[in-house]
Design a protein around this motif. Structure first.
Motif, PDB file in Angstrom:
ATOM      1  N   GLY A 107     -14.080 -17.124 -49.485  1.00 48.21           N
ATOM      2  CA  GLY A 107     -14.289 -18.574 -49.446  1.00 48.21           C
ATOM      3  C   GLY A 107     -13.464 -19.098 -48.286  1.00 48.21           C
ATOM      4  N   VAL A 108     -14.117 -19.759 -47.329  1.00 47.22           N
ATOM      5  CA  VAL A 108     -13.394 -20.199 -46.129  1.00 47.22           C
ATOM      6  C   VAL A 108     -13.656 -21.686 -45.868  1.00 47.22           C
ATOM      7  CG1 VAL A 108     -13.483 -17.915 -45.062  1.00 47.22           C
ATOM      8  CG2 VAL A 108     -15.307 -19.541 -44.594  1.00 47.22           C
ATOM      9  N   THR A 109     -12.873 -22.260 -44.960  1.00 49.99           N
ATOM     10  CA  THR A 109     -13.078 -23.671 -44.617  1.00 49.99           C
ATOM     11  C   THR A 109     -14.389 -23.810 -43.823  1.00 49.99           C
ATOM     12  OG1 THR A 109     -11.809 -23.364 -42.606  1.00 49.99           O
ATOM     13  CG2 THR A 109     -10.606 -24.224 -44.488  1.00 49.99           C
ATOM     14  N   ALA A 110     -14.928 -25.017 -43.824  1.00 43.26           N
ATOM     15  CA  ALA A 110     -16.213 -25.243 -43.155  1.00 43.26           C
ATOM     16  C   ALA A 110     -16.140 -24.898 -41.666  1.00 43.26           C
ATOM     17  CB  ALA A 110     -16.633 -26.694 -43.339  1.00 43.26           C
ATOM     18  N   VAL A 111     -14.981 -25.191 -41.036  1.00 43.77           N
ATOM     19  CA  VAL A 111     -14.833 -24.921 -39.603  1.00 43.77           C
ATOM     20  C   VAL A 111     -15.054 -23.439 -39.303  1.00 43.77           C
ATOM     21  CG1 VAL A 111     -13.191 -25.014 -37.672  1.00 43.77           C
ATOM     22  CG2 VAL A 111     -13.167 -26.805 -39.394  1.00 43.77           C
ATOM     23  N   MET A 112     -14.614 -22.579 -40.229  1.00 45.85           N
ATOM     24  CA  MET A 112     -14.682 -21.143 -39.990  1.00 45.85           C
ATOM     25  C   MET A 112     -15.974 -20.494 -40.456  1.00 45.85           C
ATOM     26  SD  MET A 112     -10.996 -20.464 -41.551  1.00 45.85           S
ATOM     27  CE  MET A 112     -11.437 -18.808 -41.991  1.00 45.85           C
ATOM     28  N   ALA A 113     -16.734 -21.208 -41.278  1.00 41.62           N
ATOM     29  CA  ALA A 113     -17.880 -20.585 -41.953  1.00 41.62           C
ATOM     30  C   ALA A 113     -18.853 -19.924 -40.983  1.00 41.62           C
ATOM     31  CB  ALA A 113     -18.590 -21.610 -42.812  1.00 41.62           C
ATOM     32  N   SER A 114     -19.196 -20.639 -39.893  1.00 47.14           N
ATOM     33  CA  SER A 114     -20.213 -20.082 -38.972  1.00 47.14           C
ATOM     34  C   SER A 114     -19.721 -18.782 -38.328  1.00 47.14           C
ATOM     35  CB  SER A 114     -20.592 -21.110 -37.902  1.00 47.14           C
ATOM     36  OG  SER A 114     -19.446 -21.560 -37.244  1.00 47.14           O
ATOM     37  N   GLU A 115     -18.399 -18.642 -38.201  1.00 50.38           N
ATOM     38  CA  GLU A 115     -17.809 -17.434 -37.610  1.00 50.38           C
ATOM     39  C   GLU A 115     -18.041 -16.202 -38.496  1.00 50.38           C
ATOM     40  OE1 GLU A 115     -13.275 -16.318 -36.644  1.00 50.38           O
ATOM     41  OE2 GLU A 115     -13.759 -18.452 -36.463  1.00 50.38           O
ATOM     42  N   TYR A 116     -18.187 -16.439 -39.805  1.00 51.96           N
ATOM     43  CA  TYR A 116     -18.275 -15.303 -40.736  1.00 51.96           C
ATOM     44  C   TYR A 116     -19.693 -14.933 -41.144  1.00 51.96           C
ATOM     45  CZ  TYR A 116     -13.264 -15.101 -40.935  1.00 51.96           C
ATOM     46  OH  TYR A 116     -11.953 -14.957 -40.581  1.00 51.96           O
ATOM     47  N   TYR A 117     -20.691 -15.721 -40.713  1.00 52.27           N
ATOM     48  CA  TYR A 117     -22.070 -15.395 -41.086  1.00 52.27           C
ATOM     49  C   TYR A 117     -22.519 -14.007 -40.593  1.00 52.27           C
ATOM     50  CZ  TYR A 117     -23.098 -19.713 -43.480  1.00 52.27           C
ATOM     51  OH  TYR A 117     -23.098 -20.724 -44.402  1.00 52.27           O
ATOM     52  N   PRO A 118     -22.088 -13.564 -39.384  1.00 50.65           N
ATOM     53  CA  PRO A 118     -22.500 -12.204 -38.973  1.00 50.65           C
ATOM     54  C   PRO A 118     -22.043 -11.114 -39.944  1.00 50.65           C
ATOM     55  CG  PRO A 118     -21.624 -13.409 -37.103  1.00 50.65           C
ATOM     56  CD  PRO A 118     -21.380 -14.256 -38.306  1.00 50.65           C
ATOM     57  N   TYR A 119     -20.938 -11.343 -40.634  1.00 49.38           N
ATOM     58  CA  TYR A 119     -20.430 -10.318 -41.555  1.00 49.38           C
ATOM     59  C   TYR A 119     -21.227 -10.285 -42.865  1.00 49.38           C
ATOM     60  CZ  TYR A 119     -16.568 -10.238 -38.303  1.00 49.38           C
ATOM     61  OH  TYR A 119     -15.821 -10.129 -37.163  1.00 49.38           O
ATOM     62  N   ILE A 120     -21.977 -11.361 -43.121  1.00 46.17           N
ATOM     63  CA  ILE A 120     -22.862 -11.348 -44.309  1.00 46.17           C
ATOM     64  C   ILE A 120     -24.085 -10.516 -43.972  1.00 46.17           C
ATOM     65  CG2 ILE A 120     -24.209 -12.772 -45.901  1.00 46.17           C
ATOM     66  CD1 ILE A 120     -22.371 -15.070 -45.238  1.00 46.17           C
ATOM     67  N   GLN A 121     -24.611 -10.751 -42.766  1.00 47.66           N
ATOM     68  CA  GLN A 121     -25.779 -10.009 -42.279  1.00 47.66           C
ATOM     69  C   GLN A 121     -25.519  -8.500 -42.339  1.00 47.66           C
ATOM     70  OE1 GLN A 121     -28.662 -11.181 -40.664  1.00 47.66           O
ATOM     71  NE2 GLN A 121     -29.285  -9.505 -39.347  1.00 47.66           N
ATOM     72  N   SER A 122     -24.285  -8.103 -41.966  1.00 42.03           N
ATOM     73  CA  SER A 122     -23.963  -6.668 -41.935  1.00 42.03           C
ATOM     74  C   SER A 122     -23.467  -6.164 -43.293  1.00 42.03           C
ATOM     75  CB  SER A 122     -22.895  -6.410 -40.874  1.00 42.03           C
ATOM     76  OG  SER A 122     -21.724  -7.117 -41.203  1.00 42.03           O
ATOM     77  N   LYS A 123     -23.467  -7.048 -44.293  1.00 42.94           N
ATOM     78  CA  LYS A 123     -23.055  -6.704 -45.668  1.00 42.94           C
ATOM     79  C   LYS A 123     -21.574  -6.308 -45.769  1.00 42.94           C
ATOM     80  CE  LYS A 123     -27.367  -6.182 -47.906  1.00 42.94           C
ATOM     81  NZ  LYS A 123     -28.128  -6.836 -46.917  1.00 42.94           N
ATOM     82  N   GLN A 124     -20.784  -6.636 -44.736  1.00 44.29           N
ATOM     83  CA  GLN A 124     -19.339  -6.405 -44.849  1.00 44.29           C
ATOM     84  C   GLN A 124     -18.742  -7.438 -45.800  1.00 44.29           C
ATOM     85  OE1 GLN A 124     -19.485  -6.278 -40.443  1.00 44.29           O
ATOM     86  NE2 GLN A 124     -17.612  -5.083 -40.642  1.00 44.29           N
ATOM     87  N   LEU A 125     -19.326  -8.630 -45.787  1.00 48.09           N
ATOM     88  CA  LEU A 125     -18.988  -9.640 -46.800  1.00 48.09           C
ATOM     89  C   LEU A 125     -20.192  -9.742 -47.730  1.00 48.09           C
ATOM     90  CD1 LEU A 125     -17.411 -12.707 -44.929  1.00 48.09           C
ATOM     91  CD2 LEU A 125     -16.295 -11.238 -46.586  1.00 48.09           C
ATOM     92  N   LEU A 126     -19.967  -9.583 -49.019  1.00 44.17           N
ATOM     93  CA  LEU A 126     -21.110  -9.612 -49.943  1.00 44.17           C
ATOM     94  C   LEU A 126     -21.511 -11.039 -50.315  1.00 44.17           C
ATOM     95  CD1 LEU A 126     -20.122  -6.613 -52.224  1.00 44.17           C
ATOM     96  CD2 LEU A 126     -21.658  -6.635 -50.275  1.00 44.17           C
ATOM     97  N   GLY A 127     -20.615 -11.996 -50.112  1.00 44.14           N
ATOM     98  CA  GLY A 127     -20.928 -13.393 -50.397  1.00 44.14           C
ATOM     99  C   GLY A 127     -19.932 -14.288 -49.707  1.00 44.14           C
ATOM    100  N   LEU A 128     -20.326 -15.543 -49.471  1.00 42.52           N
ATOM    101  CA  LEU A 128     -19.422 -16.443 -48.736  1.00 42.52           C
ATOM    102  C   LEU A 128     -19.577 -17.874 -49.233  1.00 42.52           C
ATOM    103  CD1 LEU A 128     -17.505 -16.576 -46.128  1.00 42.52           C
ATOM    104  CD2 LEU A 128     -19.531 -17.403 -44.953  1.00 42.52           C
ATOM    105  N   LEU A 129     -18.431 -18.532 -49.460  1.00 45.86           N
ATOM    106  CA  LEU A 129     -18.423 -19.966 -49.752  1.00 45.86           C
ATOM    107  C   LEU A 129     -17.901 -20.665 -48.501  1.00 45.86           C
ATOM    108  CD1 LEU A 129     -16.605 -19.992 -53.242  1.00 45.86           C
ATOM    109  CD2 LEU A 129     -19.045 -19.766 -52.809  1.00 45.86           C
ATOM    110  N   GLY A 130     -18.687 -21.588 -47.949  1.00 45.33           N
ATOM    111  CA  GLY A 130     -18.267 -22.274 -46.724  1.00 45.33           C
ATOM    112  C   GLY A 130     -17.920 -23.723 -46.989  1.00 45.33           C
ATOM    113  N   GLY A 131     -16.639 -24.038 -46.964  1.00 44.04           N
ATOM    114  CA  GLY A 131     -16.167 -25.422 -47.089  1.00 44.04           C
ATOM    115  C   GLY A 131     -16.479 -26.060 -48.426  1.00 44.04           C
ATOM    116  N   LEU A 132     -16.394 -27.393 -48.422  1.00 40.65           N
ATOM    117  CA  LEU A 132     -16.614 -28.145 -49.669  1.00 40.65           C
ATOM    118  C   LEU A 132     -18.041 -27.967 -50.176  1.00 40.65           C
ATOM    119  CD1 LEU A 132     -14.781 -30.117 -51.298  1.00 40.65           C
ATOM    120  CD2 LEU A 132     -16.074 -31.961 -50.267  1.00 40.65           C
ATOM    121  N   ARG A 133     -18.972 -27.836 -49.239  1.00 42.35           N
ATOM    122  CA  ARG A 133     -20.378 -27.638 -49.612  1.00 42.35           C
ATOM    123  C   ARG A 133     -20.539 -26.321 -50.395  1.00 42.35           C
ATOM    124  NH1 ARG A 133     -26.042 -29.354 -49.301  1.00 42.35           N
ATOM    125  NH2 ARG A 133     -26.945 -27.464 -50.104  1.00 42.35           N
ATOM    126  N   GLY A 134     -19.915 -25.260 -49.893  1.00 48.20           N
ATOM    127  CA  GLY A 134     -19.968 -23.964 -50.575  1.00 48.20           C
ATOM    128  C   GLY A 134     -19.363 -24.051 -51.967  1.00 48.20           C
TER     129      GLY A 134
END
Lengths: 272, 198
Positions: free
Chosen positions: A193-220
């Motif tokens: 779970g990361v801040t909204a500012v950082m969320a877009s930086e971590y999307y590639p790691y979801i694609q590669s399944k290194q991160l199995l799930g992600l919460l981005g900011g207050l929206r997440g």
């Protein structure tokens, strides 16, 4: 024509206060990274250990504490045993403990049995390495200074690999550090779970399944609350957030209309 | 009640900067920095010095003396004549950091990323394949845009470069949008605190 900044600030303040005072709530549709985060935890069984890293400080509490609250509730409700630790940021210790303790008490869960709070340990990435070889070389006592060898965790956990997941709640670069050391080196699955500012930086790691799930900011956090059917801080905050976004969009459109209108007028004036 | 009043005063002092710089803002800014530094120092002293040095030493573990001495060399920077001593622990930390990090970091950031982008599987869902195609186009178009050593006079060059700029703008736009959302989330928390007070 220039709109004074004080008017913009006042309009923004009004757009945020009205939904908060009136308690307006809106429907939030969960996105795939959040659903994956939720499903990853639902695959675990009661009694499984997960490690939760609190890698943030009070400046990002508004975004990340709602995530921590919902995550703690989700884990404790399912009987999963979270071990809260903090290697990256000193400041969150007391703040995080208050949140975890309150939720634990609400659900009648006992500290050092149903959940563990270890607090801060110095060493940063070196400490992560050490935990991969011997967890208790870094954490031999909990947040209150009680030795861990008298609790169940000492029998069930030896190294990082014994945890089912590492969950990082972060406002800095800790997630990439954990991906490097914990996920790649010790093969521990990760969600974050990361801040909204950082969320877009971590999307590639979801694609590669290194991160199995992600919460981005207050929206997440709000989407996660929706999945658990909780009307918490994040969902309440998202209504105000929506009003503010509408105002910002309106001001951007207004600014563009003004820009093009006067540019055309200037061009016509020059032509004349 | 007193704590809440102090919190309210500090919040209003910080936000008073939106009108103009003033003494309340300056006081609060320094107050926060001072409190943070003091809190950090105490926590580090407890969890670092006491837990990792004093207690092991008092139990007869003399192995901790070496890292402690290495750490003490950092204080060499306080004097010009002894400043060079700080280079030893720094070199040690950088060496260990680089040694431990290079291998796993290449695997995390380069190998796994390339592997999941380029590998094609007939069993992948259509949107994953579509996403991968978009990623590959974006990657090559953006890289081509940054290849300044090439002469880009042909129309095809301009099309590829423009595509690269388009993807860059999409990336920056997404980051900017998320940044706005993050800042407003912080403001919402502050407003909630103020509303709660009244």
């Amino acid at each position: 024509m220039k709109l004074p900044k004080q008017i913009v600030y006042t309009l923004l303040l009004i757009s945020l206060i009205i939904p908060l005072v009136l308690g307006i709530s809106m429907e939030i549709k969960p996105t795939l990274p959040v659903i994956n985060f939720y499903n990853a935890l639902n695959k675990l069984h009661s009694g499984n250990f997960v490690i939760v890293s609190l890698s943030y400080d009070p400046s990002t509490k508004a975004e990340l504490t709602p995530m921590l609250k919902t995550l703690t509730y989700h884990l404790l409700k399912r009987g999963i045993i979270p071990v809260f630790m903090n290697l990256k940021n000193i400041a969150i210790g007391d703040l995080g403990y208050k949140v975890v303790k309150t939720i634990g008490e609400d659900l009648n869960k006992k500290e050092n049995k149903d959940f563990y709070y270890l607090g801060y340990a110095p060493g940063d990435n070196m400490a992560v390495q050490k935990m991969g070889e011997d967890f208790f070389k870094v954490y031999d006592h909990n947040f209150h200074g009680d030795l861990l060898d008298k609790y169940e965790i000492h029998d069930k956990i030896k190294v990082l690999k014994d945890f089912k997941y590492l969950i990082d709640i972060s406002d800095g670069n800790s997630t990439i550090d954990y991906l490097t050391y914990v996920n790649t080196k010790y093969k521990v699955p990760m969600i974050a779970g990361v801040t909204a500012v950082m969320a877009s930086e971590y999307y590639p790691y979801i694609q590669s399944k290194q991160l199995l799930g992600l919460l981005g900011g207050l929206r997440g956090a709000a989407e996660y609350e929706t999945l658990l059917d909780i009307n918490g801080d994040a969902r309440k905050g998202m209504s105000a957030q929506t009003f503010a976004h509408i105002l910002i969009l309106f001001l951007i459109i207004l600014g563009n209309i003004e820009f093009f209108y006067f540019r055309k007028k200037r061009k016509n004036g020059n032509a004349d | 009640m007193l704590i809440n009043l102090i919190v309210l005063f500090l919040i209003l002092s910080i936000y008073s900067f939106l009108y103009k710089d003033n003494v309340f803002f300056k006081f609060t800014e320094r107050f926060v920095v001072g409190i943070s530094a003091a809190y950090g120092f105490i926590k580090l002293f407890q969890r670092g010095f006491i837990d990792k040095l004093y207690i092991p030493l008092s139990h007869g573990n003399l192995a901790v003396i070496f890292p402690a001495l290495l750490g003490l060399l950092f204080f060499g920077t306080l004097n010009k004549k002894t400043a060079f001593l700080a280079k030893f622990p720094l070199a040690f930390l950088l060496g260990i950091g680089a040694g431990l990090e290079i291998g796993p970091r290449i695997e995390t950031d380069i190998v796994k990323q390339i592997y999941t982008t380029i590998i094609y599987s007939p069993h992948s869902p259509w949107f994953t394949i579509f996403n991968n195609i978009i990623i590959i186009i974006a990657l090559f178009a953006t890289m081509y845009y940054f290849l300044f050593v090439l002469r880009k006079n042909r129309p095809i060059d301009r099309i590829i470069s423009k595509t690269g700029i388009f993807f860059l703008m999409v990336g920056f736009g997404a980051s900017f949008g998320y940044t706005i959302m993050a800042r407003i989330s912080l403001l919402i928390e502050v407003i909630k605190t103020v509303i709660h007070f009244f």
